[in-house]
Design a protein around this motif. Structure first.
Motif, short mmCIF file in Angstrom:
data_model
loop_
_atom_site.label_atom_id
_atom_site.label_comp_id
_atom_site.label_asym_id
_atom_site.label_seq_id
_atom_site.Cartn_x
_atom_site.Cartn_y
_atom_site.Cartn_z
N SER A 24 144.62 -29.93 -20.72
CA SER A 24 144.15 -29.77 -22.10
C SER A 24 144.72 -28.50 -22.68
N VAL A 25 145.04 -28.55 -23.97
CA VAL A 25 145.61 -27.39 -24.64
C VAL A 25 145.17 -27.41 -26.10
N MET A 26 144.93 -26.23 -26.66
CA MET A 26 144.57 -26.13 -28.06
C MET A 26 145.81 -26.26 -28.93
N GLU A 27 145.70 -26.97 -30.02
CA GLU A 27 146.82 -27.17 -30.94
C GLU A 27 147.43 -25.83 -31.34
N GLY A 28 148.77 -25.77 -31.31
CA GLY A 28 149.48 -24.55 -31.66
C GLY A 28 149.88 -23.71 -30.46
N ASN A 29 149.19 -23.90 -29.33
CA ASN A 29 149.54 -23.16 -28.12
C ASN A 29 150.63 -23.90 -27.35
N SER A 30 151.13 -23.25 -26.32
CA SER A 30 152.12 -23.87 -25.44
C SER A 30 151.44 -24.41 -24.20
N ARG B 30 151.07 -30.05 -30.88
CA ARG B 30 150.42 -30.80 -31.96
C ARG B 30 149.60 -31.92 -31.34
N THR B 31 148.65 -32.43 -32.09
CA THR B 31 147.82 -33.51 -31.55
C THR B 31 148.67 -34.74 -31.22
N THR B 32 149.79 -34.92 -31.90
CA THR B 32 150.67 -36.07 -31.61
C THR B 32 151.39 -35.92 -30.28
N ASP B 33 151.29 -34.73 -29.65
CA ASP B 33 151.89 -34.53 -28.33
C ASP B 33 150.97 -35.04 -27.22
N SER B 34 149.74 -35.40 -27.56
CA SER B 34 148.81 -35.94 -26.56
C SER B 34 149.38 -37.23 -26.00
N GLY B 35 149.20 -37.44 -24.72
CA GLY B 35 149.66 -38.67 -24.10
C GLY B 35 150.08 -38.47 -22.67
#
Length: 123
Positions: free
Chosen positions: A29-35, A100-105
């Motif tokens: 899990s990662v917060m949006e904007g972080n690496s 970004r949230t679109t990187d989820s997957g």
């Protein structure tokens, strides 16, 4: 005698399932904007060839061929990763910057064995 044979066959069948069929998926899990870095947990050898893939379509997003010296990243099928992927040349780990949230997957690294990651980006 027959029962012993059947019992041995069942034991070997179960063990084969345990060792050949198990697959672990690392959840990240990662917060949006972080690496976020997806670690390959390995040290690349001279002749290693690996490929990072993303999504259910398993679209290639990064390739390493140590033998030819190729370390390349791809923007993804819809360009979502443009200029945001980094490869570690020693380990093959993949870092996604400015998530970004679109990187989820689902992400997958194909080397001598396959590692799978499930990434969740939250806002």
């Amino acid at each position: 005698m027959f029962h012993s044979f059947v019992f041995c066959c069942l034991c070997f069948w179960c063990l084969a399932g345990v060792f050949a069929g198990t697959e672990t998926v690392k959840s990240v899990s990662v917060m949006e904007g972080n690496s976020v870095t997806l670690n390959s947990d390995t040290e690349l050898k001279e002749d290693d060839v690996i490929q990072w893939r993303f999504g259910s379509e398993k679209s290639p997003i990064a390739t390493i061929n140590r033998g030819t010296g190729i370390f390349s990243t791809h923007d993804g099928p819809d360009g979502r990763f443009r200029d945001r992927l980094r490869l570690d040349h020693q380990t093959g780990s993949l870092t996604i910057t400015n998530t970004r949230t679109t990187d989820s997957g689902d992400y997958q690294i194909r080397a001598k064995i396959i590692y799978r990651f499930s990434v969740a980006v939250y806002g």
